[in-house]
Every structure is written in C-alpha cells, then in structure tokens.
Design a protein around this motif. Structure first.
Motif, short mmCIF file in Angstrom:
data_model
loop_
_atom_site.label_atom_id
_atom_site.label_comp_id
_atom_site.label_asym_id
_atom_site.label_seq_id
_atom_site.Cartn_x
_atom_site.Cartn_y
_atom_site.Cartn_z
N LEU A 237 52.33 27.65 38.55
CA LEU A 237 51.40 26.79 39.26
C LEU A 237 50.09 27.58 39.46
CD1 LEU A 237 52.63 24.86 42.30
CD2 LEU A 237 50.30 25.68 42.16
N ILE A 238 49.01 27.03 38.92
CA ILE A 238 47.72 27.73 39.03
C ILE A 238 46.85 26.98 40.03
CG2 ILE A 238 45.75 28.71 37.75
CD1 ILE A 238 48.17 29.52 36.23
N PRO A 239 46.45 27.62 41.14
CA PRO A 239 45.55 26.92 42.07
C PRO A 239 44.25 26.51 41.35
CG PRO A 239 46.37 28.96 43.05
CD PRO A 239 46.81 28.96 41.61
N ARG A 240 43.54 25.53 41.92
CA ARG A 240 42.35 24.98 41.25
C ARG A 240 41.31 26.07 40.94
NH1 ARG A 240 37.67 22.42 42.79
NH2 ARG A 240 38.08 22.90 44.96
N ILE A 241 41.05 26.95 41.89
CA ILE A 241 40.16 28.10 41.61
C ILE A 241 41.00 29.34 41.92
CG2 ILE A 241 37.89 29.15 42.02
CD1 ILE A 241 37.04 26.55 43.42
N PRO A 242 41.78 29.83 40.92
CA PRO A 242 42.76 30.89 41.25
C PRO A 242 42.12 32.16 41.79
CG PRO A 242 42.59 30.55 38.85
CD PRO A 242 41.84 29.43 39.50
N GLN A 243 40.88 32.46 41.35
CA GLN A 243 40.22 33.69 41.80
C GLN A 243 39.83 33.63 43.28
OE1 GLN A 243 36.91 34.72 39.29
NE2 GLN A 243 36.94 36.88 39.89
N SER A 244 39.79 32.40 43.82
CA SER A 244 39.35 32.24 45.22
C SER A 244 40.51 32.32 46.22
CB SER A 244 38.65 30.89 45.40
OG SER A 244 39.61 29.83 45.47
N THR A 245 41.74 32.47 45.72
CA THR A 245 42.92 32.35 46.61
C THR A 245 42.88 33.31 47.80
OG1 THR A 245 44.18 31.69 44.68
CG2 THR A 245 45.45 32.25 46.64
N GLY A 246 42.53 34.58 47.56
CA GLY A 246 42.49 35.57 48.65
C GLY A 246 41.42 35.21 49.67
N ALA A 247 40.24 34.80 49.19
CA ALA A 247 39.14 34.43 50.09
C ALA A 247 39.50 33.17 50.87
CB ALA A 247 37.85 34.22 49.29
N TYR A 248 40.12 32.21 50.17
CA TYR A 248 40.53 30.98 50.85
C TYR A 248 41.56 31.29 51.95
CZ TYR A 248 42.86 26.58 51.83
OH TYR A 248 43.40 25.52 52.48
#
Ligand code: ADP
Length: 270
Positions: A237-248
């Motif tokens: 499962l890939i979040p919509r903006i995977p690079q933003s996960t930690g910031a989100y």
C-alpha cells in the motif's frame, strides 16, 4: 487552526500542513542543507505562502527526521519511527507493517491494532538499499529513476548483484555492462539486491504482517516496488505522497499535543 510537521531528512526536507480534521492541506519538499534552521524556515514560509496562511494560523509544530533536534521553530520533536507510525495509521488503520526507504537509511516498523509501535529495525549503517544507492545505480546504468518500472517489467531475469556496499556494487555493475549483460536484467538485479536488504530488516522485526505500507521517497520508485512486491508475495500500500508520510505524521502528533494542552497555541513570532 492548522498544525505543521517538518521532517528534516538526510537528503530531503518535507513539510506537511494539516487542518483540524487532520486532512493534509499543504505539502512542500526541498533539499536538506547544512543549515537546518534555514531549511525549516524556508519550508514553513513557502508552505504558508502557498496556502495563503499566516504564522498565527499555525497552532503547533512538531519536528522530526535526522535533523529534528536542531529545528528551533518547532514546539517539540518526535522520532521518525513515531511519526511514520502516526502518519500511516491515520491514513491506513489496517496497516501492521511499514517499510520506509529514505535517502540514506531504511526502516521497518511493526504496528499494533491501535497504531502504536510494537517493534522496529533500522538500517542506517551504510547507503546500501537506500535512495542514495538508487541514484548511484541510475547514473551508472544511464536509466533515470522515473523509468525503473518500465525497464524492470521488460526484464525476464534478474542479474545477481553480489556486492552490498554502494561503491563495490557500482564497480560490479560497470563490469557487467562491459560483459554485455542486458541493462534491464542488471537493473532488475539492483532492485532485487535492495529487496534483499529490506527483507533482512523485515526478518529482524519478526516478519511482515499485512497490510504492508511502503513509505519514503523511494516508494515512488516503481521498479523497486514491483520487485519488493514479488519477493514479499503481496501487494504494498503506497500512501498518496509517500515521501510526506513522516511530515504528515509529525503534523498529526502536533494536533494531538495541541489537544492535550487544552487547545492552547504556543506564542509564535507574528
Ligand atoms: P530522507 O528523509 O532520508 O531525506 P526521503 O524519504 O525524503 O529521504 O527520500 C529521499 C530519496 O527518495 C532520494 O534519495 C531519492 O532518490 C528518492 N526519490 C524521491 N522521489 C523519487 C521518485 N519520484 N522516484 C524515485 N526515487 C525518488
């Protein structure tokens, strides 16, 4: 009110702005520079301007990432493990395993049903199997990261890459190119060697439990995703903006911290 998460990574710095419903309403990314405070301030200014928000619209800021302890504009900081867990759980509550591949490290996190971290393991000793590794290999093979998916799909076999170290793996690849091994087979082998590093980390946390999420900048790399899914025998499962996960996730934790303080904002410089 809005809440901000700032993730100062080893390669890229990210900012996420969420509203009171924890919807991500703003996101920016930039290269990490040696001046972490300046990077964080530039991200905040940019994101607020894009959102047409002022500094006093932000109630609370959480910093994360390898540079988290030196972000002076953050109200507090949290580890990347906690932020990735919070970011994934908020968006995809069924996920029990998170694979995060960033610029210079990779980690695997196990979550319980409540989204709390049950176990985790990190590989941060060398660049093998990280974003840096993919960048070096993309250059050596002359195949842009955005094309890895289509090239890996066209390969009927994966060339074995024996070297783990980025420098030795690059020399190995160059010698395979000289031996006329097809580039798509070498690239599929590179993805396979990254998948091997990740699977070793998965085993260190006691195996992967579905659902499995793939986060971090490298989750944008379709070639790696395809081989990882094949090796794990399941889809990711890939979040919509995977690079933003930690910031989100940091922004979600900021909203929670604000709630615990009784909804009192800190006093930002306006
Ligand atoms: P960190 O937090 O350690 O700085 P990130 O999670 O931000 O790492 O990921 C940065 C890495 O992601 C970079 O090394 C880059 O190679 C990779 N990356 C970013 N975007 C893409 C993309 N669209 N395709 C492939 N790789 C990407």
């Amino acid at each position: 009110m809005h809440f901000v998460g700032i993730d100062i990574g080893s390669v890229a710095s990210k900012i996420a702005i969420i509203d009171e419903a924890e919807e991500q309403v703003g996101y920016c990314v930039t290269d990490t520079t040696p001046d972490i405070d300046e990077t964080a301030q530039e991200l905040l200014d940019r994101a607020l301007a894009e959102m047409n928000l002022a500094r006093f619209d932000v109630a609370y800021i959480v910093g994360t990432g390898y540079g988290r302890s030196t972000i002076s504009l953050a109200d507090e900081n949290k580890t990347e493990i906690l932020c990735h867990a919070a970011g994934v759980h908020r968006q995809h509550p069924a996920v029990r395993t998170v694979i995060d591949i960033g610029g210079q490290d990779s980690k695997v996190i196990r979550l319980n049903a409540a989204g709390k971290v049950a176990n985790f393991a990190m590989n941060n000793r060398c660049a093998a199997g990280t974003g840096r590794f993919t960048e070096v290999m993309a250059k050596a093979l002359g195949i842009e990261l955005s094309r890895w998916g289509e090239v890996v799909r066209s390969a009927t076999r994966r060339e074995k890459i024996s070297s783990i170290c980025t420098v030795f793996a690059e020399s190995e690849i160059i010698s395979k190119i000289m031996q006329k091994v097809p580039l798509n087979e070498i690239l599929a082998g590179v993805c396979d060697s990254i998948a091997t590093r990740i699977i070793e980390t998965v085993q260190r946390v006691g195996g992967s439990e579905p659902e499995i999420a793939f986060t971090g900048g490298v989750a944008n790399n379709e070639g790696i995703r395809l081989v990882l899914e094949d090796r794990l025998g399941t889809s990711l499962l890939i979040p919509r903006i995977p690079q933003s996960t930690g910031a989100y996730g940091a922004a979600v934790l900021a909203r929670k911290a604000w709630g615990k303080r009784g909804g009192l904002a800190t006093s930002p410089a306006v």
